[in-house]
Write an enzyme that holds these catalytic residues in place. Sequence first.
Site, PDB file in Angstrom:
ATOM      1  CG  HIS A 444      18.027  17.759  13.864  1.00  0.00           C
ATOM      2  ND1 HIS A 444      17.498  17.556  15.117  1.00  0.00           N
ATOM      3  CD2 HIS A 444      19.239  17.129  13.865  1.00  0.00           C
ATOM      4  CE1 HIS A 444      18.335  16.838  15.851  1.00  0.00           C
ATOM      5  NE2 HIS A 444      19.407  16.578  15.123  1.00  0.00           N
TER       6      HIS A 444
HETATM    7  C1  LIG Z   1      26.639  18.373  13.507  1.00  0.00           C
HETATM    8  C2  LIG Z   1      25.411  17.556  13.237  1.00  0.00           C
HETATM    9  C3  LIG Z   1      24.948  16.662  14.204  1.00  0.00           C
HETATM   10  C4  LIG Z   1      23.794  15.922  13.956  1.00  0.00           C
HETATM   11  N1  LIG Z   1      23.438  14.942  14.845  1.00  0.00           N
HETATM   12  C5  LIG Z   1      22.443  14.067  14.517  1.00  0.00           C
HETATM   13  C6  LIG Z   1      22.206  12.917  15.314  1.00  0.00           C
HETATM   14  O1  LIG Z   1      22.899  12.625  16.289  1.00  0.00           O
HETATM   15  N2  LIG Z   1      21.189  12.090  14.940  1.00  0.00           N
HETATM   16  C7  LIG Z   1      20.397  12.357  13.850  1.00  0.00           C
HETATM   17  O2  LIG Z   1      19.457  11.600  13.587  1.00  0.00           O
HETATM   18  N3  LIG Z   1      20.623  13.435  13.076  1.00  0.00           N
HETATM   19  C8  LIG Z   1      21.653  14.264  13.357  1.00  0.00           C
HETATM   20  N4  LIG Z   1      21.938  15.307  12.527  1.00  0.00           N
HETATM   21  C9  LIG Z   1      21.054  15.544  11.361  1.00  0.00           C
HETATM   22  C10 LIG Z   1      21.202  14.513  10.244  1.00  0.00           C
HETATM   23  O3  LIG Z   1      22.549  14.133  10.092  1.00  0.00           O
HETATM   24  C11 LIG Z   1      20.631  15.112   8.935  1.00  0.00           C
HETATM   25  O4  LIG Z   1      19.245  15.373   9.125  1.00  0.00           O
HETATM   26  C12 LIG Z   1      20.750  14.188   7.740  1.00  0.00           C
HETATM   27  O5  LIG Z   1      22.065  13.711   7.598  1.00  0.00           O
HETATM   28  C13 LIG Z   1      20.348  14.948   6.468  1.00  0.00           C
HETATM   29  O6  LIG Z   1      20.351  14.059   5.387  1.00  0.00           O
HETATM   30  P1  LIG Z   1      20.198  14.570   3.887  1.00  0.00           P
HETATM   31  O7  LIG Z   1      20.357  13.385   3.013  1.00  0.00           O
HETATM   32  O8  LIG Z   1      18.974  15.378   3.767  1.00  0.00           O
HETATM   33  O9  LIG Z   1      21.404  15.597   3.673  1.00  0.00           O
HETATM   34  P2  LIG Z   1      22.968  15.374   3.862  1.00  0.00           P
HETATM   35  O10 LIG Z   1      23.254  14.117   4.600  1.00  0.00           O
HETATM   36  O11 LIG Z   1      23.497  16.633   4.428  1.00  0.00           O
HETATM   37  O12 LIG Z   1      23.486  15.148   2.382  1.00  0.00           O
HETATM   38  C14 LIG Z   1      23.554  16.141   1.407  1.00  0.00           C
HETATM   39  C15 LIG Z   1      24.764  15.821   0.539  1.00  0.00           C
HETATM   40  O13 LIG Z   1      24.693  16.598  -0.651  1.00  0.00           O
HETATM   41  C16 LIG Z   1      25.951  17.186  -0.905  1.00  0.00           C
HETATM   42  N5  LIG Z   1      25.693  18.408  -1.669  1.00  0.00           N
HETATM   43  C17 LIG Z   1      25.014  19.513  -1.267  1.00  0.00           C
HETATM   44  N6  LIG Z   1      24.985  20.434  -2.260  1.00  0.00           N
HETATM   45  C18 LIG Z   1      25.661  19.896  -3.308  1.00  0.00           C
HETATM   46  C19 LIG Z   1      25.982  20.367  -4.608  1.00  0.00           C
HETATM   47  N7  LIG Z   1      25.606  21.584  -5.041  1.00  0.00           N
HETATM   48  N8  LIG Z   1      26.690  19.556  -5.428  1.00  0.00           N
HETATM   49  C20 LIG Z   1      27.079  18.312  -5.025  1.00  0.00           C
HETATM   50  N9  LIG Z   1      26.818  17.826  -3.792  1.00  0.00           N
HETATM   51  C21 LIG Z   1      26.108  18.607  -2.944  1.00  0.00           C
HETATM   52  C22 LIG Z   1      26.523  17.431   0.471  1.00  0.00           C
HETATM   53  O14 LIG Z   1      27.917  17.610   0.447  1.00  0.00           O
HETATM   54  C23 LIG Z   1      26.075  16.186   1.218  1.00  0.00           C
HETATM   55  O15 LIG Z   1      26.986  15.125   1.072  1.00  0.00           O
HETATM   56  C24 LIG Z   1      23.075  16.084  12.735  1.00  0.00           C
HETATM   57  C25 LIG Z   1      23.559  16.962  11.768  1.00  0.00           C
HETATM   58  C26 LIG Z   1      24.718  17.681  11.999  1.00  0.00           C
HETATM   59  C27 LIG Z   1      25.240  18.598  10.926  1.00  0.00           C
END
Ligand SMILES: Cc1cc2nc3c(=O)[nH]c(=O)nc-3n(C[C@H](O)[C@H](O)[C@H](O)COP(=O)(O)OP(=O)(O)OC[C@H]3O[C@@H](n4cnc5c(N)ncnc54)[C@H](O)[C@@H]3O)c2cc1C
Length: 509
Positions: A444
């Site tokens: 997270h």
């Molecule tokens: C294994 C795992 C289990 C988890 N379990 C839970 C759970 O059960 N419940 C919960 O609430 N949270 C859980 N989490 C945490 C939660 O999923 C994350 O906090 C949340 O998804 C993050 O959202 P975000 O939009 O910040 O980033 P992300 O959802 O990670 O999105 C970032 C996106 O940007 C893209 N990206 C990154 N760099 C680049 C680049 N240079 N060029 C183009 N694209 C790029 C990535 O590929 C990705 O698609 C878990 C996470 C993981 C990895």
Amino acid sequence: MKQYDEIIVGAGSAGAVVAARLSQAPERQVLLLEAGPDYPSVEELPGDLRDPWISLVAHDWGFAATATPGRQFPYPRGKVTGGSSAVNNAAATRGLPPDFARWVELGNTEWSFEQVLPWYRKLEHDADRDGDFHGKGGPIWIERPHRVQPLSRAFIDAAVAIGCAEVDDLNAPTAIGAGAVPHNVRDGIRQSTALAYLLAARSRPNLTVRSRCLVNRILIERNKAVGVEADAGAGGEKFFGRRITLCAGAIGSPAILMRSGIGAHAELERLGIGVAVDLPGVGANLIDHPVIMVVARAKTGVEHDPDVFWEVTLRGNAGGSARPHEMMFPLLSAYGEKILRDYFAAPGYPVIALCPALQQPRSRGTLTLTSADPRLAPKIDLNMFSHPDDLRLVAEGMHIARSLLLRPELAGYVDRIAAPDAPTFSSRERLADYIRANCYTGYHPVGTCRMGPECERGAVVDQHGRVRGISQLRAADASIMPNIVSAPTNLTCIMIGERIADWLCEEQD
Ligand SMILES: Cc1cc2nc3c(=O)[nH]c(=O)nc-3n(C[C@H](O)[C@H](O)[C@H](O)COP(=O)(O)OP(=O)(O)OC[C@H]3O[C@@H](n4cnc5c(N)ncnc54)[C@H](O)[C@@H]3O)c2cc1C
């Protein structure tokens, strides 16, 4: 050369939401760039993206994090449309009022619980609950088990026996105690933002989704963001837009900012990157929830659905902490072969694990670049237990977990504690060493582009997500949280996406 109105970088928990909401206005040309692949329909979705218990096998960036000096572990991040919401365990839990009170204390007056609640409600369709705290008709389907497994029931009874409350709705603002975990799963399929938001939006002619497109840096002219440079397979390509919103997550967003010359001056010079804005907070303030397992060998021949992995949790405190939401204790059950293999390296017997997870850690880590090349992984240093309270609280949480597992209510399920062993539990030093050697996180990460008032030197964005020093550039994802919430982070990232998308729709800059 096409000029877009909005470019969104990263199609994850927040980015898919921002793109879907902005493209609701047909006159607005929206481009969503994603480094991973895209599966445009439910039918095309591979098995690992459907099943909420498979999360660490594919569609991963392949990062590693340093936990404590000399110890590294894999640090998964989703690389696919839906981002980490497409690979996570789908626990759908919100932050609590004291979490947002802290955000306000840190100067972010627009982020009190009362102000974020409408957005938590807007994003969900809670199939089981309604009233003032829940939403109906929103994109993310949320449900709880209607009848928990006997093991889960026995765990709740054990928690009640030590003085905890039984909680009917873990997403109620005052929910402290034991109860069933809400999950964003429908008909067995994880409801990522790619399904919940993009599926309905992707047929709009004004929304372009470019997958397998790795963004290198922001193009900046006279302190104004004008586009992005990316590699979509055929070398460098440029995309131009009126506004750019970074939604690449707590690892991706600060990395892109640094490659664009936005970061700590000395750090950028070390990498040979020209400085556009000296913002020392970029990549600092990395926070994650430390999690460790107390593992028990489970009795066989009990009634238990082998496909149920995580159904109940306990939210409480530890170590005499005054914060009633200091710890989570998810109960994991591994009876089925697949879950045992994926999570416990097939020990040859079924496993029950109770996992103290510190919700408000004091330690702070850093994210730095190893190179200006976007194909090379950054250095993720979690710096776990650099604050002594964190180790003390996790150790206390392990003692609580052990005593819960040994309660008479669970005697029909727990054969014996398998790890750590009794001598480890009886020595403070050995337990501390065990924690340092075996602690993971909830995956997270947050806080690496934290929001805050202008007077705060570590703040990277203002509370509307605007990056300091560069106009027309925003961040909206886990990276902007000033402090971590006391719950898994997915719903909060979606809420951030909803909130900033709404501001983007209102603002005419
Ligand atoms: C294994 C795992 C289990 C988890 N379990 C839970 C759970 O059960 N419940 C919960 O609430 N949270 C859980 N989490 C945490 C939660 O999923 C994350 O906090 C949340 O998804 C993050 O959202 P975000 O939009 O910040 O980033 P992300 O959802 O990670 O999105 C970032 C996106 O940007 C893209 N990206 C990154 N760099 C680049 C680049 N240079 N060029 C183009 N694209 C790029 C990535 O590929 C990705 O698609 C878990 C996470 C993981 C990895």
